[in-house]
Design a protein around this motif. Sequence first.
Motif: not given
Lengths: 94, 191
Positions: A82, A85-86, A88-93, B11, B14, B18
């Motif tokens: 988790e 993934v969080n 990763l989301k920060e990097y992508i954001g 990316q 991710l 998925t």
Amino acid sequence: MLKDLDPLLHSQLRLGIMSLLISMDSAEFTYLKEKTNATAGNISVQLDKLAEANYIEIKKSFRGKRPLTTCSITKKGIKAFEEYVNALKEYIGK
Amino acid sequence: METNTENLTPQESLDLITRMIRQTQSNLTQSSFYFLLWGWVIAFCNAGMYALIKFTDLQHPYAIWLITIPTWVVTILYAKRQGGSSPNRTHLDKINMWLWIALAITICPVLVFGNQVNWLINAIILLPVGLCTFVSGIILRFKPLVLGGIIFWIAGTLCFIVSPIDQHLVGAFAMIFGYLIPGYMLRSGKK
């Protein structure tokens, strides 16, 4: 730089294994091998690394006379996944 | 798949997650066995019961329901064999399994004490069957089962309106549209 990403999870095969196990109650070695298209030797090494970090639990038993290796994700593994993934989301954001 | 970490962008990571999670889909074909088995048995019992009451003067027409006993045995043996042969089970598979076990537990007292309500138990059974079929359809992401669940709810409600004898006919039709048609579609892999 992706320095905050968990290096244990930031590898194709280990991340693939963890992604499979996150939605599974348990999975056989052969199932993981089939889904990741990895060689038995490679997957075995990566499973050991994940088990050493207590991210997964490996149970060895027998089905009839054939050895059966079953893997499942641990609470520590779920938390690490988790967090990964969080991150990763920060990097992508950004 | 390699252990390579060098060119793995966020990316790509991710996307990999998925892709892997999508691979852990439930085995739909395996689930069809239960719908087909119980669909045929219950449809046969309901239609048989209707015919026996309507066209014969048999004293114990409800004896036809005794064939559900070996059906239970077959169900348990099949489930054990499937569970034993493959430990590869998703969390949703587990929820789905417990959903149907919970239904079996719910139905048990209805079957044991059905005589208290003159065996007018069709509605009491069809409504929770509708719930489980509907939720299973959602879990398996299989629309015919979702529709099957709705059909069971309609049939269960109809049973409060129609005569006790016609309830069996309603039950038989509900099984055809709620279990058998979705069951065959599951087996053939159609969505």
